[in-house]
Write an enzyme that holds these catalytic residues in place. Structure first.
Site, mmCIF file in Angstrom:
data_model
loop_
_atom_site.group_PDB
_atom_site.id
_atom_site.type_symbol
_atom_site.label_atom_id
_atom_site.label_comp_id
_atom_site.label_asym_id
_atom_site.label_seq_id
_atom_site.Cartn_x
_atom_site.Cartn_y
_atom_site.Cartn_z
ATOM 1 C CG ASP A 203 -1.692 -1.067 1.548
ATOM 2 O OD1 ASP A 203 -2.049 -1.766 0.600
ATOM 3 O OD2 ASP A 203 -1.999 -1.271 2.740
HETATM 4 N N1 URA Z 1 -1.083 -5.806 4.241
HETATM 5 C C1 URA Z 1 -1.544 -4.554 4.182
HETATM 6 O O1 URA Z 1 -2.520 -4.209 4.822
HETATM 7 N N2 URA Z 1 -0.884 -3.680 3.413
HETATM 8 C C2 URA Z 1 0.210 -3.986 2.704
HETATM 9 O O2 URA Z 1 0.763 -3.139 2.014
HETATM 10 C C3 URA Z 1 0.683 -5.296 2.773
HETATM 11 C C4 URA Z 1 0.005 -6.200 3.553
#
Ligand code: URA
Length: 248
Positions: free
Chosen positions: A107
């Site tokens: 993310d």
């Molecule tokens: N889980 C999440 O919530 N975000 C990420 O970027 C990776 C795993």
């Protein structure tokens, strides 16, 4: 030359994974000799002109694939480009002769280990849900974590209508109003860690991926990349669970 399926030609060129190539064909981005390509169509990769959104894709026979590890900083999206002007992880890549693309995604505000490769098959193997490569996250949550919350996270919680697979949870440090834990998951669902924490009532203050299977982020500086060492490549390949053979 022997005819080869279009999605394989695309994946071998390093443009994207085979699965993504199939999507591109279905969504009418791919043409062969100026005509829309069909799923499963085979082409002569040398004579036929293959394009994706007008860009010529060249067949690569003997190729040296590239495998990189990046320490992704916060504030970058895991995308090749963005029409909304957001910063993309590709801006942090060194100049390379081949096109590499990210293996899975982190993310915008997740940091840590992100792999890049030109090898479509490798990317596919790493991301395929049946291959269960472990991903280790260092998660800072607020305000505190109870034993019950930790147990729930490890046993599985309902997110997006499906219970998560068992996870490993280890509390690393506790300070007033702030707990750091290590969470190891074997799935790769969208925003999985954030959703798991939310499901048990924990607020995520910081999220960092510290390992991908046997690969460790170590001291790699944020925003930089390095090539995987041959022994790391062997280890990650070995960690991927092979699909079970169907009995005849
Ligand atoms: N889980 C999440 O919530 N975000 C990420 O970027 C990776 C795993």
């Amino acid at each position: 030359m022997e005819k080869i399926r279009i999605q394989k030609v695309i994946a071998d060129s390093g443009y994207c994974s085979r699965r993504k190539a199939e999507e591109l064909i279905l969504n009418r981005h791919v043409k062969v000799n100026g005509h829309l390509a069909l799923t499963g169509q085979k082409i002569d990769p040398v004579k036929d002109v293959l394009t994706i959104d007008g860009e010529r894709i060249y067949y690569q026979t003997k190729k040296e694939h590239v495998y990189l590890m990046m320490n992704k900083p916060r504030g970058y999206i895991t995308s090749m480009s963005d029409d909304r002007g957001r910063r993309c992880v590709t801006e942090l890549l060194p100049n390379l002769d081949v096109r590499v693309y990210p293996v899975g995604r982190l993310d915008l505000n997740t940091e840590g280990l992100l792999l890049f490769t030109s090898d479509g098959k490798f990317a596919n193997d790493m991301m395929h849900p049946s291959r269960s490569v472990s991903k280790t996250y260092r998660v800072t949550v607020r305000p505190d974590i109870t034993d019950e919350q930790a147990v729930k996270l490890s046993e599985g919680v309902m997110i997006d209508g499906r219970v998560t697979a068992p996870a490993e949870v280890r509390v690393l440090s506790k300070e007033p109003n702030r707990v750091v834990m290590e969470l190891v998951i074997r799935e790769g669902r969208n925003r999985q860690v954030r959703k798991m924490c939310e499901a048990v009532g924990l607020e995520v203050a910081r999220l960092k991926r510290t390992a991908f299977g046997p690969l460790k982020l170590g001291m790699l500086k944020p925003g930089t990349c390095r090539e995987l060492k041959p022994e790391e490549l062997r280890a990650i390949r070995g960690a991927v669970k092979k699909p079970e053979r169907r009995r005849k």
